[in-house]
Design an enzyme around this catalytic site. Structure first.
Site, mmCIF file in Angstrom:
data_model
loop_
_atom_site.group_PDB
_atom_site.id
_atom_site.type_symbol
_atom_site.label_atom_id
_atom_site.label_comp_id
_atom_site.label_asym_id
_atom_site.label_seq_id
_atom_site.Cartn_x
_atom_site.Cartn_y
_atom_site.Cartn_z
ATOM 1 N N THR A 1 0.869 -1.170 0.000
ATOM 2 C CA THR A 1 0.000 0.000 0.000
ATOM 3 C C THR A 1 0.909 1.224 0.000
ATOM 4 O O THR A 1 1.677 1.413 0.949
ATOM 5 C CB THR A 1 -0.885 -0.003 1.258
ATOM 6 O OG1 THR A 1 -1.549 -1.271 1.319
ATOM 7 C CG2 THR A 1 -1.905 1.118 1.217
ATOM 8 N N CYS B 1 -1.963 -1.356 9.209
ATOM 9 C CA CYS B 1 -2.365 -0.775 7.928
ATOM 10 C C CYS B 1 -3.251 0.465 8.070
ATOM 11 O O CYS B 1 -2.831 1.565 7.704
ATOM 12 C CB CYS B 1 -3.076 -1.833 7.088
ATOM 13 S SG CYS B 1 -1.967 -3.156 6.570
ATOM 14 N N GLU C 1 -3.309 -5.212 -2.485
ATOM 15 C CA GLU C 1 -3.816 -6.386 -1.788
ATOM 16 C C GLU C 1 -4.908 -5.983 -0.802
ATOM 17 O O GLU C 1 -4.725 -5.044 -0.031
ATOM 18 C CB GLU C 1 -2.645 -7.052 -1.050
ATOM 19 C CG GLU C 1 -3.036 -8.302 -0.304
ATOM 20 C CD GLU C 1 -3.735 -9.310 -1.203
ATOM 21 O OE1 GLU C 1 -3.113 -9.763 -2.174
ATOM 22 O OE2 GLU C 1 -4.914 -9.627 -0.946
ATOM 23 N N LYS D 1 -6.597 0.980 -3.117
ATOM 24 C CA LYS D 1 -6.355 0.354 -1.817
ATOM 25 C C LYS D 1 -6.492 1.370 -0.671
ATOM 26 O O LYS D 1 -7.187 1.144 0.319
ATOM 27 C CB LYS D 1 -4.957 -0.271 -1.817
ATOM 28 C CG LYS D 1 -4.490 -0.752 -0.478
ATOM 29 C CD LYS D 1 -5.333 -1.897 0.053
ATOM 30 C CE LYS D 1 -4.939 -2.247 1.479
ATOM 31 N NZ LYS D 1 -5.778 -3.279 2.046
ATOM 32 N N GLY E 1 -16.729 -0.243 19.172
ATOM 33 C CA GLY E 1 -15.715 -0.920 19.983
ATOM 34 C C GLY E 1 -14.520 -0.033 20.245
ATOM 35 O O GLY E 1 -14.656 1.191 20.415
ATOM 36 N N GLY F 1 -7.075 -0.670 14.489
ATOM 37 C CA GLY F 1 -5.640 -0.655 14.789
ATOM 38 C C GLY F 1 -4.914 -1.413 13.712
ATOM 39 O O GLY F 1 -5.324 -1.404 12.553
HETATM 40 N N1 LIG Z 1 -0.801 -7.236 6.628
HETATM 41 C C1 LIG Z 1 -1.898 -7.107 5.875
HETATM 42 O O1 LIG Z 1 -2.959 -7.656 6.175
HETATM 43 C C2 LIG Z 1 -1.868 -6.290 4.607
HETATM 44 C C3 LIG Z 1 -3.007 -6.278 3.774
HETATM 45 C C4 LIG Z 1 -2.975 -5.516 2.615
HETATM 46 C C5 LIG Z 1 -1.848 -4.760 2.311
HETATM 47 N N2 LIG Z 1 -0.786 -4.784 3.153
HETATM 48 C C6 LIG Z 1 0.392 -3.975 2.806
HETATM 49 O O2 LIG Z 1 1.447 -4.878 2.518
HETATM 50 C C7 LIG Z 1 2.692 -4.313 2.923
HETATM 51 C C8 LIG Z 1 3.391 -5.280 3.845
HETATM 52 O O3 LIG Z 1 2.632 -5.433 5.042
HETATM 53 P P1 LIG Z 1 2.893 -6.626 6.051
HETATM 54 O O4 LIG Z 1 1.847 -6.512 7.096
HETATM 55 O O5 LIG Z 1 3.044 -7.908 5.317
HETATM 56 O O6 LIG Z 1 4.315 -6.192 6.661
HETATM 57 P P2 LIG Z 1 5.390 -7.128 7.348
HETATM 58 O O7 LIG Z 1 6.269 -6.240 8.143
HETATM 59 O O8 LIG Z 1 4.723 -8.271 8.032
HETATM 60 O O9 LIG Z 1 6.201 -7.737 6.109
HETATM 61 C C9 LIG Z 1 7.177 -7.033 5.383
HETATM 62 C C10 LIG Z 1 8.315 -7.998 5.126
HETATM 63 O O10 LIG Z 1 9.247 -7.401 4.204
HETATM 64 C C11 LIG Z 1 10.543 -7.811 4.607
HETATM 65 N N3 LIG Z 1 11.527 -6.930 3.988
HETATM 66 C C12 LIG Z 1 11.851 -5.668 4.345
HETATM 67 N N4 LIG Z 1 12.835 -5.213 3.537
HETATM 68 C C13 LIG Z 1 13.086 -6.195 2.648
HETATM 69 C C14 LIG Z 1 14.007 -6.331 1.568
HETATM 70 N N5 LIG Z 1 14.857 -5.359 1.286
HETATM 71 N N6 LIG Z 1 14.003 -7.485 0.844
HETATM 72 C C15 LIG Z 1 13.160 -8.487 1.161
HETATM 73 N N7 LIG Z 1 12.277 -8.418 2.190
HETATM 74 C C16 LIG Z 1 12.258 -7.294 2.926
HETATM 75 C C17 LIG Z 1 10.474 -7.726 6.147
HETATM 76 O O11 LIG Z 1 11.521 -8.462 6.763
HETATM 77 C C18 LIG Z 1 9.087 -8.320 6.413
HETATM 78 O O12 LIG Z 1 9.121 -9.721 6.583
HETATM 79 C C19 LIG Z 1 2.353 -2.957 3.548
HETATM 80 O O13 LIG Z 1 2.455 -1.971 2.563
HETATM 81 C C20 LIG Z 1 0.895 -3.120 3.952
HETATM 82 O O14 LIG Z 1 0.224 -1.898 4.031
HETATM 83 C C21 LIG Z 1 -0.750 -5.546 4.292
#
Ligand SMILES: NC(=O)c1ccc[n+]([C@@H]2O[C@H](COP(=O)([O-])OP(=O)(O)OC[C@H]3O[C@@H](n4cnc5c(N)ncnc54)[C@H](O)[C@@H]3O)[C@@H](O)[C@H]2O)c1
Length: 383
Positions: free
Chosen positions: A124, A266, A154, A210, A259, A263
């Protein structure tokens, strides 16, 4: 689909995405700079709690469609492996276009792209990011414009990541070429065959899809919490009121649950990043509404502590307070931005003896609780 896909970043989004792509028939390499994530994946375990994900990872490994190498040789090997690549996270922490955590990966990836490939952003990001990254790609990749860029935001929900990825309610792809559309239609063939709506847009619209969706969800949550404040002041009951509102098909019941507010990692950062980006784009007033959404959300925590104090004779000081649930939402062990932990910390500040229980998130809660004086107990990670 026999596409070779490298997923950069196997955190909450990336691990689910990698396992689901393997399930959909792609040959997937999941890489991460955090060796705990790659090692867990290679062992057949999700790096965090997510229902159904462990089984999917193990199936992908057993079928030889999913692999997760150690971080050290990762970038070179994964770039060679790449046919399509999914970029890692970007975190617009308040100000727009500050994609700090994806910058290192982004700087290193383009020079390694020696074969035509499609790089697909899933993170995002502030609108305009993809255009900048697309320009870098053409300039820095040895294959030049044969390294194409697309944005595929996503919409998965933690706690439902597998079903939301395998059976999404829509797929959005922002594109610059017909070739990118062909590749993504092939990757998402199982979803297209089921009739999943497939929206093809430009890059900016896909990025906005998104963050606008998250902003709307946050607005709905803050709306019902603002109504809850009025209910408390007037003696009305917000629970049946929310049901009555949700019964209107123009409104709908989803996210209309009063509620502790929203949090997680995202929604809070996405709406603040969106406000900042609107300012940069010269339309600061357009999203003033979201500042109020954030303010209502921040009040929710204090209101709950205030309600507890009211029930305890005016103060929580010296009282034993139990907090049931540490994760930011059910079905997850993600404690990032957890409203429950914010309440726990606030009650502790006010002199309560606080204990937090969560069936799966206590391990992670413990890592953020030290210093707050809050005790945590319950289950650790379960897969
Ligand atoms: N978590 C969700 O439910 C969700 C849903 C939709 C969109 N998103 C978006 O997806 C993105 C990721 O969110 P997340 O919750 O998975 O975060 P996260 O912190 O769980 O995952 C990010 C991963 O990227 C890795 N990383 C960082 N730098 C890197 C590099 N140089 N090379 C390879 N890997 C690297 C980190 O070690 C980590 O494991 C964000 O932009 C978030 O807004 C997340």
């Amino acid at each position: 689909m026999n596409a070779r896909v490298t997923v950069f970043g196997t955190g909450y989004l990336g691990a689910a995405h990698a396992a689901c792509l393997a399930e959909m028939g792609c040959q997937v390499l999941g890489v991460d700079t955090d060796s705990r994530h790659t090692e867990a994946l290679a062992r057949g375990e999700p790096p965090f709690f997510e229902p159904g994900l462990g089984e999917l990872i193990r199936r992908g490994l057993a079928a030889g469609r999913l692999a997760s190498p150690a971080p050290t040789p990762g970038p070179r090997r994964s770039a060679r492996f790449t046919s399509s690549a999914w970029a890692p996270r970007c975190s617009p922490a308040g100000t727009a276009l500050t994609c700090r955590s994806c910058e290192p990966a982004w700087r290193r990836l383009p020079p390694l792209l020696r074969e035509p490939c499609l790089v697909v952003g899933k993170s995002t990001v502030p609108v305009g990011t993809a255009a900048v990254l697309g320009g870098d790609l053409a300039r820095l990749a040895p294959v030049g414009e044969a390294a194409d860029l697309a944005w595929n935001p996503e919409f998965l929900r933690e706690g439902h990541a597998v079903e939301d990825t395998l059976d999404p309610d829509r797929v959005v792809v922002g594109l610059r070429s017909a070739h990118a559309e062909r590749v993504l239609r092939a990757v998402y063939a199982p979803q297209l065959a089921r009739g999943t709506p497939f929206f093809v847009t430009d890059l900016a619209t896909a990025e906005l899809a998104k963050v606008a969706a998250n902003s709307f969800l946050a607005t709905k949550i803050s709306f019902i919490n603002a109504i809850a404040e009025v209910c408390e002041a007037s003696g009305a009951d917000v629970v049946p009121l929310a049901e009555i509102l949700g019964a209107d098909p123009r409104i709908g019941p989803a996210s209309l649950v009063p509620g502790l507010g929203f949090g997680g990692a995202c929604l809070p950062k996405d709406i603040l990043g969106f406000v900042a980006r609107a300012g940069e784009l010269g339309v600061p007033d357009a999203l003033g509404l979201l500042q109020e959404v954030a303010a209502v959300n921040a009040r929710c925590r204090d209101r709950v502590v205030g309600l507890a104090a009211g029930m305890l004779g005016g103060s929580v000081a010296g009282c034993a307070v139990g907090v049931l649930g540490a994760a930011f939402k059910p079905g997850s062990d993600d404690v990032r931005g957890s409203p429950a932990l914010a309440v726990a910390a606030r009650a502790h500040e006010l002199g309560a003896h606080v204990t937090v229980y969560d069936p799966v998130a206590t391990g992670k809660a413990r890592s953020v609780l030290p210093g707050t004086g809050v005790r945590g107990f319950g289950g650790g990670r379960r897969r």
